[in-house]
Each structure stands twice: as C-alpha cells, then as structure tokens.
Scaffold this motif. Structure first.
Motif, PDB file in Angstrom:
ATOM      1  N   ARG A   1       2.716  -1.529   3.720  1.00  0.00           N
ATOM      2  CA  ARG A   1       3.919  -0.941   4.324  1.00  0.00           C
ATOM      3  C   ARG A   1       3.670   0.502   4.747  1.00  0.00           C
ATOM      4  N   ASP A   2       3.053   1.272   3.854  1.00  0.00           N
ATOM      5  CA  ASP A   2       2.842   2.688   4.144  1.00  0.00           C
ATOM      6  C   ASP A   2       1.745   2.911   5.182  1.00  0.00           C
ATOM      7  N   ALA A   3       0.936   1.870   5.418  1.00  0.00           N
ATOM      8  CA  ALA A   3      -0.057   1.939   6.494  1.00  0.00           C
ATOM      9  C   ALA A   3       0.551   1.568   7.842  1.00  0.00           C
ATOM     10  N   GLY A   4       1.819   1.134   7.834  1.00  0.00           N
ATOM     11  CA  GLY A   4       2.476   0.733   9.070  1.00  0.00           C
ATOM     12  C   GLY A   4       2.082  -0.656   9.528  1.00  0.00           C
ATOM     13  N   MET A   5       1.729  -1.512   8.566  1.00  0.00           N
ATOM     14  CA  MET A   5       1.279  -2.866   8.884  1.00  0.00           C
ATOM     15  C   MET A   5       2.265  -3.901   8.362  1.00  0.00           C
ATOM     16  N   ARG A   6       2.411  -4.991   9.091  1.00  0.00           N
ATOM     17  CA  ARG A   6       3.184  -6.120   8.569  1.00  0.00           C
ATOM     18  C   ARG A   6       2.413  -6.756   7.413  1.00  0.00           C
ATOM     19  N   ALA A   7       3.142  -7.389   6.499  1.00  0.00           N
ATOM     20  CA  ALA A   7       2.476  -7.968   5.335  1.00  0.00           C
ATOM     21  C   ALA A   7       3.144  -9.262   4.912  1.00  0.00           C
ATOM     22  N   PHE A   8       2.322 -10.140   4.337  1.00  0.00           N
ATOM     23  CA  PHE A   8       2.782 -11.383   3.734  1.00  0.00           C
ATOM     24  C   PHE A   8       2.336 -11.379   2.277  1.00  0.00           C
TER      25      PHE A   8
END
Length: 221
Positions: free
Chosen positions: A177-184
């Motif tokens: 999240r803090d890297a600005g990436m979507r996550a599953f």
C-alpha cells in the motif's frame, strides 16, 4: 487495468515454509527466556525480517539476545528446510498464467537470497524465479516499509502504479500500500484476518486457483 509487473512474496505465497520457521522461532524465543507460541510468532512476526524481529523481541519482550541471534535463527531455518519444502498448491499454474499473458513477474521477500534459493530449490520453483529475486537484505528497511517492493519495481523497470503485489502478511500488504501498488492478500491460513487485509486496501483470496481471474488473466488451455 492490466498490471505490467506482479511481485510475489516468497514464504507463504510460493513456498510453504512458515509452519517450520515459526516452530524454529518459537524455540529460540523460549531458549532466550520468552514464551511465544508458533501461532503467536506467525501472527506477530510473519512478513518481517529476522533483524526486525530481534529488535521487537528486545524492545517489546525485554529479551537479551546475542548480537548474532538472527544469523543463528537463519541457520536453524535452513536445517529445518532441508527436510523438504512444498510449493503452495496452485502457485505454478498462477505463474504459468502470468507468463502466458506476457506479464513480467518477480519475487520481493524479507528473506535473504540464500534462504530463497534453498526453499525455492527444494520446492522445484527455482527455475521460474532464479533471475528475478529481490531481497530485503539489499534495502535499508524491511516490511512494513515499502522499500523492498519499490526496489523490485525499479529493478524490473516498472513504475509502482503498474505493479501488483501478492502477499500473505499484514506487514507485506502495508508495504505494498505504501509503495502505491495494488495488492492481493492470500488468506488460506486459518489465522488470516480478512478484515485487516481489506483495511489495508488489499483484496483477500483463499485459493491460488482464484487468483488468475482476480488479476484479469486469461488462463492457458
């Protein structure tokens, strides 16, 4: 939006190492005078580097640990993994779907390279990942800091906004999240907390077989 890069965590996503690793960790804590069960180790420390875990045990539990304590645990982990490490069921099909769709992929792990080579090799997955491994040993801060995922994205030449992270730990999902990436967030573990996964902006899923569709991938016939 179709991703340009998928970053896989290693332990708990690619290889089933966490039960053995948490038993080793719990034993080391016990020998140092603490009392944290393997399940509690899993809940508190999964996704973090051993150096971070050492600091947490010293500050939160008041344990006095030897300077090379983290290295001792790493060595014991490798001995435990020599008994055999299984691939997470369904992960090979996920990787094949990613490859078939022409999407780049890599590993972004809190583990050191020696550990990744040992566990992925034992599980038969090393040929798929040996050239795209990124370890937190190369960055200033481990998860939940975003350093490892930003480092992996830079190494693969992809902007963070075009990356998706596949994780099983809350620190890892926070890092994504803090890297600005979507996550599953993989929640097959009975101890997984889907509400906390969602609170970190990630999409929970319980089976690797569901992941290609969630990622919008066409699966090979």
């Amino acid at each position: 939006m179709t991703p340009k890069l998928i970053i896989f965590d290693c332990d708990g996503i690619l290889v089933d190492t966490e039960k053995a690793a948490n038993e080793v960790l719990s034993g080391f804590v016990s020998r140092a005078g603490g009392n944290i069960s393997p399940d509690q180790c899993h809940l508190r420390f999964t996704g973090r580097t051993l150096d971070t875990i050492k600091t947490l045990l010293e500050t939160e539990e008041g344990l006095i640990l030897e300077p090379d304590w983290a290295d001792q645990v790493r060595a014991a982990d490798l001995v435990a993994f020599e008994k055999g490490v299984d691939a997470i069921p369904g992960i090979e099909a996920v990787v094949q779907a990613v490859r078939a769709n022409g999407i780049s992929y890599c590993v972004g792990s809190s583990g050191k390279y020696e550990k990744m080579h040992a566990t992925l090799g034992s599980a038969g997955l090393l040929p798929l990942f040996k050239d795209v491994l990124f370890s937190a040993q190369d960055v200033p801060n481990g998860k939940p800091a975003p350093d490892i995922f930003l480092y992996a994205a830079k190494g693969m030449g992809v902007d963070p906004q075009h990356c998706i992270v596949i994780e099983d730990s809350l620190p890892g999902l926070q890092a994504a999240r803090d890297a600005g990436m979507r996550a599953f967030g993989f929640t097959a573990d009975p101890l997984a907390d889907e509400a906390k996964v969602r609170a970190l902006g990630a999409t929970p899923f319980k089976a690797m077989a569901d992941l290609p569709a969630l990622l919008g991938l066409e699966t090979p016939a």
